[in-house]
Motif scaffolding. Structure first.
Motif, mmCIF file in Angstrom:
data_model
loop_
_atom_site.group_PDB
_atom_site.id
_atom_site.type_symbol
_atom_site.label_atom_id
_atom_site.label_comp_id
_atom_site.label_asym_id
_atom_site.label_seq_id
_atom_site.Cartn_x
_atom_site.Cartn_y
_atom_site.Cartn_z
ATOM 1 N N ALA A 146 -43.897 -37.362 18.369
ATOM 2 C CA ALA A 146 -43.302 -38.062 19.512
ATOM 3 C C ALA A 146 -42.024 -37.371 19.968
ATOM 4 N N HIS A 148 -49.267 -35.784 19.565
ATOM 5 C CA HIS A 148 -48.582 -36.330 20.732
ATOM 6 C C HIS A 148 -48.553 -35.298 21.864
ATOM 7 N N PRO A 152 -43.565 -33.331 21.509
ATOM 8 C CA PRO A 152 -44.966 -33.384 21.955
ATOM 9 C C PRO A 152 -45.410 -32.091 22.631
#
Length: 580
Positions: A26, A234, A29
């Motif tokens: 996260a 992500h 990404p």
């Protein structure tokens, strides 16, 4: 190796690529994650990577294992779409075909001529002739021609060019040009091109869930099918290039809206080249009541197809029925002087075309009426899907979907794939000029060298290096002499093959180029690639057994008479063994 090392899809490289996917958290990404390793997904990953973006590409099975390895193997404008007045699609496809021949992939795409026979002297010559004249004119607007102009053939010249035609039925013909390629190899080269530009690519990685932050898709959870490990990847933008699995993936993502895709089955058969006499690199095209029939020269074989029928079974279980094979034979025999029989059929393959569905569910409108133009759609914030189109326009589709996905976050990064060649193109012409020396040095005939150049382009130097290191690798496979032992080894050392079927079906094409569908070569190939993949004897035996079972199920399916029956034969039969 002569190629940039990062494009080689070695077993160790797969581990490194998976590590890079795991590192897409996260906080860090990827810019773009592409789901689906067919031609559209591979093309999108290549496009995004050449823009300097951080890119990931995942595919649940092998590269091109779905539709993209089961086509007619043509890069063509789509002559029949002129009948549908789909001028935009035809013009786009012709432009892209010429770009591939002349610049970006001359090693993978080559011109081929087709004879279009006339059965009504005045009507056909006028109607078909005007269509092909328009087809040719669309290739001459604003650019240098990549293929010769068409020509009309009177009856005698027609039989001189294609002696196998039934001269009592065909009263004349027209000859025009398009192009052909090896579809699975083309996708593989796109994947390697993406890797060359630092994309993290991994086959046998299944998307098991889509990650959300509120309503926005922020990546996926994948399962490594080789180890069973699950992890999150992500991404700022996720692109779905799922083909006939598009709706399944949209449902997995929980999307309220999305693209509707219609699956249409097309099958092809192969027969020996000597069975249908013709001039070199010349095929036949003719129209049937359901589709277009191609008789396409393919090295020592003819590829004949196709059908176009709705498929409502599980896409994983697609197969050819006995009736499908008879249909293709019947329509080929309608134009050939000497009828083909089931005994002439060497191999059969079948695939599903992912066509956009423009009509409501439940309509009886046939799949042959569906346009092949593509559509890009945001199915959820952060998740963009693409479907439709045709093989030849993959680059335009890739450009469109990446542009769309980046329109808000990174709009200032234009596509470069109009000018960046596919890997293997640079240095190809020089190697081609040296083919006589290559043949002499290795004791091969020029036919073999031409085959190798068409499969590898400039990357042939790396295959040759294997043969130079070990003389035994310069020898043909015992039960598949069109291929060298070095090619089987190269498939796992550089081309990302993970299983025996990957080598037999996509790195080579033995499942339809030999009568036993590659079964006789399975043991030899498994012995060659097993040590590279860390197989013990039990694993090697499982790989061979799984492939034999899969081919047996396909052959049994070819005795059935309905899609339901062939799907039942293939249900639960995988081409690779379960690894967990």
């Amino acid at each position: 190796m002569s190629e940039p090392q990062r494009s080689a899809l070695t077993p160790a490289a797969r581990d490194e690529h998976l590590a890079r996917l795991r590192a897409a958290t996260a906080q860090t990404p990827l810019d773009v994650l592409v789901v689906g390793g067919g031609v559209n997904g591979a093309g999108a990953a290549f496009d995004a990577a050449t823009r300097g973006l951080s890119v990931g590409l995942v595919e649940t099975r092998d590269w091109a294992s779905g539709t993209s390895s089961r086509s007619s193997k043509l890069m063509h404008g789509g002559l029949r779409y002129l009948q549908m007045l789909d001028f935009k699609l035809v013009a786009e496809a012709l432009r892209e075909r010429d770009l591939l021949i002349q610049h970006t992939a001359p090693h993978l795409v080559k011109p081929i001529s087709f004879v279009f026979p006339f059965f009504r002297k005045v009507i056909d010559r006028g109607f078909i002739g005007s269509g092909v004249m328009l087809y040719d004119a669309m290739q001459s607007v604003g650019r240098k021609r990549a293929v010769p102009f068409h020509r009309h053939l009177l009856h005698g010249k027609m039989l001189e060019v294609f002696p196998a035609l039934d001269g009592e039925k065909a009263v004349g013909a027209l000859e025009y040009y398009d192009a052909q390629m090896d579809d699975a190899r083309f996708v593989l080269m796109l994947v390697r091109s993406a890797a060359q530009h630092d994309a993290a690519v991994a086959n046998y990685t299944t998307v098991v869930d889509y990650l959300h932050e509120g309503p926005r898709v922020i990546g996926v959870r994948v399962r490594d099918e080789e180890s069973g490990e699950e992890f999150d990847v992500h991404a700022r933008e996720t692109i779905l290039a799922g083909g006939v699995w598009t709706q399944e993936q949209q449902e997995l993502a929980g999307a309220d809206a999305g693209l509707e895709v219609l699956a249409s089955k097309g099958i092809h058969i192969t027969v020996a080249r000597e069975r249908i006499p013709a001039a070199p690199d010349t095929g036949i095209i003719t129209q049937t009541e359901k589709s277009v029939l191609f008789i396409i020269p393919w090295d020592e074989y003819w590829v004949i197809g196709t059908t176009d029928t709705p498929w409502t079974q599980d896409p994983r279980d697609v197969g050819a029925t006995s009736d499908d094979i008879d249909y293709v034979l019947e329509h080929a025999n309608a134009v050939l002087a000497d009828d083909l029989s089931r005994d002439d059929v060497i191999g059969v393959y079948s695939g599903l075309r992912p066509l956009l569905q423009p009509v409501k569910k439940g309509s009886d409108k046939g799949s042959t009426k569906v346009s092949r133009e593509h559509t890009v759609m945001e199915v959820e914030p952060g998740l963009t899907a693409i479907a439709g189109g045709k093989y030849t326009t993959y680059r335009v589709m890739a450009e469109d979907v990446v542009d769309f996905a980046l329109k808000d976050s990174q709009p200032g990064r234009p596509s470069l794939t109009r000018t960046v060649p596919v890997i293997g193109a640079q240095g190809y012409e020089a190697l081609k000029r040296d083919k006589h020396e290559i043949a002499r040095r290795h004791g091969w005939d020029e036919t073999r060298v031409d085959r190798l150049l068409f499969r590898y382009g400039a990357l042939l130097t790396d295959v040759l290096a294997l043969a130079d290191e070990d003389d035994s690798l310069a020898n043909p496979l015992e039960h598949a002499p069109r291929y060298l032992r070095a090619e089987a080894l190269y498939a796992v050392r550089a081309e990302g093959a993970r299983h025996l079927a990957d080598v037999l079906e996509r790195r080579t094409r033995l499942d339809y180029e030999t009568r036993d569908r590659g079964v006789a070569a399975a043991e030899e190939v498994a012995a060659l690639v097993g040590p590279e993949l860390g197989w013990d004897e039990a694993t090697r035996e499982r790989e061979v057994a799984a492939y034999r079972e899969y081919i047996a199920a396909r052959l049994e399916g070819e005795t059935t008479h309905s899609d339901e029956q062939v799907a039942a034969r293939l249900d639960g039969i995988a081409e690779v063994p379960r690894t967990r």
